[in-house]
Write an enzyme that holds these catalytic residues in place. Structure first.
Site, mmCIF file in Angstrom:
data_model
loop_
_atom_site.group_PDB
_atom_site.id
_atom_site.type_symbol
_atom_site.label_atom_id
_atom_site.label_comp_id
_atom_site.label_asym_id
_atom_site.label_seq_id
_atom_site.Cartn_x
_atom_site.Cartn_y
_atom_site.Cartn_z
ATOM 1 N N ILE A 1 -1.004 -5.252 -2.653
ATOM 2 C CA ILE A 1 -0.004 -6.054 -1.916
ATOM 3 C C ILE A 1 0.005 -5.543 -0.476
ATOM 4 O O ILE A 1 0.065 -4.331 -0.259
ATOM 5 C CB ILE A 1 1.428 -5.830 -2.506
ATOM 6 N N HIS A 2 -0.085 -6.430 0.486
ATOM 7 C CA HIS A 2 0.041 -5.959 1.872
ATOM 8 C C HIS A 2 0.605 -7.002 2.843
ATOM 9 O O HIS A 2 0.885 -6.693 3.984
ATOM 10 C CB HIS A 2 -1.314 -5.482 2.410
ATOM 11 N N ARG A 3 0.764 -8.250 2.383
ATOM 12 C CA ARG A 3 1.151 -9.316 3.321
ATOM 13 C C ARG A 3 2.507 -9.045 3.959
ATOM 14 O O ARG A 3 3.438 -8.571 3.286
ATOM 15 C CB ARG A 3 1.271 -10.647 2.585
ATOM 16 N N ASP B 1 -1.899 -10.126 -3.189
ATOM 17 C CA ASP B 1 -1.547 -11.159 -2.213
ATOM 18 C C ASP B 1 -2.638 -11.248 -1.158
ATOM 19 O O ASP B 1 -2.470 -11.890 -0.122
ATOM 20 C CB ASP B 1 -0.161 -10.902 -1.581
#
Ligand code: UD1
Ligand code: UDP
Length: 363
Positions: free
Chosen positions: A205-207, A281
């Site tokens: 996850i990084h968005r 994501d």
């Protein structure tokens, strides 16, 4: 023909690796690499240059962090200086990051033609910084290398001349085919992490839209932890996510999720290939799940890579419904590749088109 290639973020190193490898065998093209510095940690930058045999960039601007305006503005100023001194015939940019936008703006203002790899992707969500970066870049570009038919249609609907748009396929498909061979036998990541084939979930996850809001972020991690109580879960953590979780005083040591440092591409490919499910994501990881025939849950409201959702291989979800979606995803069998992302020779097609452009302009 002299090309300045502007890169700066992890996925761009992987995309550029495939194209630069082919360019290096073509006498008519001289490529100068410019790294903006947007990603700079050893495991977010240097490791990719080493592993993927990308030449050391002639320029590294060392510009990272800060708000969008400051980051993009500083890059724009420095890239312009480089372009004025290098006088390239073309600027090559990838994807949709702030480095992409800065490279495109610098070039278009100096009347230097732009080639955009991964043109035409749209989420139709203007709150995503990437959406602005893509639209601005596509409308500045002279050669738009689209990865899919959907991307072609998006560009045509925006009134961009068909003569500039070419479906070359996805360079990330090229990368996953080429580097899988290199990864096999080279990495021992599964053994190192004590994981067995098809017995774990891989998550990333990084968005900004998932990490900038504490409520959304904690919702996601509460759900992931519940899932990780029943399924081994390994999570290479992006620095943005690490910073956001640190800010919330997240208890990494008590978590059921196995957090690890960001991985090099060869280790990542092996972890993806052997996962029973991927939760992400990331734009790139969604497709790699498909390339390696692993079902995927994408924690986003929408995706630019709509084909995989339409085929039922990728499921959009959020923190509230992910456990329901999990059942569906586990039942999913990914059928044979049908060429939706090209044939693994996108980089060659790009070079062919660059040479056609060169000859048409008598460069
Ligand atoms: C950027 C891209 C995003 C892409 C992602 C790939 C933009 C607007 N976003 O997001 O589209 O999906 O890269 O990973 O361009 N940081 C470090 N070390 C690093 C890299 C980043 O500490 O090696 C820190 C930065 O200083 C910053 C934060 O992480 O505070 C976010 O980095 P930034 O490059 O601004 O955006 P990403 O979230 O990485
Ligand atoms: N990746 C990697 N190591 C990691 C996480 C991702 O090599 O720890 C690779 C991944 O396989 C894919 C690319 O980085 O090729 C995707 O980058 P990211 O998720 O940062 O950005 P996005 O694709 O969402 O822009």
């Amino acid at each position: 023909m002299k090309i300045v290639t502007v890169i700066g973020a992890r996925p761009q190193f992987i995309k550029a690796a495939t194209v630069s490898r082919v360019v290096s065998g073509v006498n008519e093209i001289d490529e100068v690499l410019l790294h903006t510095g947007q990603h700079f940690d050893e495991n977010m930058s240097h490791i990719f240059f080493n592993e993927l045999d990308i030449p050391v960039p002639k320029y590294n601007l060392g510009i990272a962090g800060g708000g969008h305006g400051k980051q993009t503005g500083l890059m724009l100023e420095k890239i312009e200086e480089v372009l004025i001194s290098e006088k390239p015939d073309m600027v090559l940019v990838y994807g949709d990051t702030n480095s992409t936008l800065a490279g495109s703006l610098a070039a278009v203002k100096l009347h230097i033609p732009i080639a955009h790899v991964e043109a035409g992707l749209r989420s139709f969500n203007k709150k995503m910084p990437e959406e602005i970066n893509r639209v601005m870049t596509d409308h500045s570009a002279d050669l738009l290398f689209a990865p899919t038919e959907t991307a072609i249609r998006n560009l045509e609907k925006e009134g961009i001349s068909k003569t500039k748009i070419i479906n070359v396929g996805d360079v990330m498909y090229d990368a996953s085919l080429y580097y899988l061979q290199k990864a096999e036998g080279k990495t021992s990541i599964l053994t190192n992490l004590g994981l067995r084939e098809k017995e774990y979930i891989l998550a990333t996850i990084h968005r900004a839209e998932n990490t900038n809001d504490d409520q959304i972020l904690s919702g996601i991690f509460n759900s992931l932890e519940e899932i990780a109580n029943n399924h081994k879960m390994v999570f290479p953590i992006h620095p943005r996510t690490k910073m956001a979780l640190d800010k919330m005083n997240y208890s990494f040591d008590k978590s059921s999720i196995k957090f690890i440092e960001p991985l090099g591409y060869l280790d990542m490919v092996m972890l993806e290939r052997n996962a029973k499910l991927i939760i992400t994501d990331s734009g790139g990881v969604q497709k790699e799940a498909y390339f390696h025939k692993v079902p995927c849950i994408t924690l986003r409201e929408e995706t630019e890579w709509v084909e995989l959702v339409e085929k039922g291989f990728n499921f959009l979800a959020n923190a509230a419904n992910i456990k329901e979606v999990l059942r569906l995803a586990f039942q999913t069998e990914i059928s044979a590749d049908d060429g939706v992302y090209g044939n693994g020779f996108a980089a060659n097609k790009i070079i062919e088109e660059l040479l056609i452009f060169k000859n048409s302009k008598s460069i």
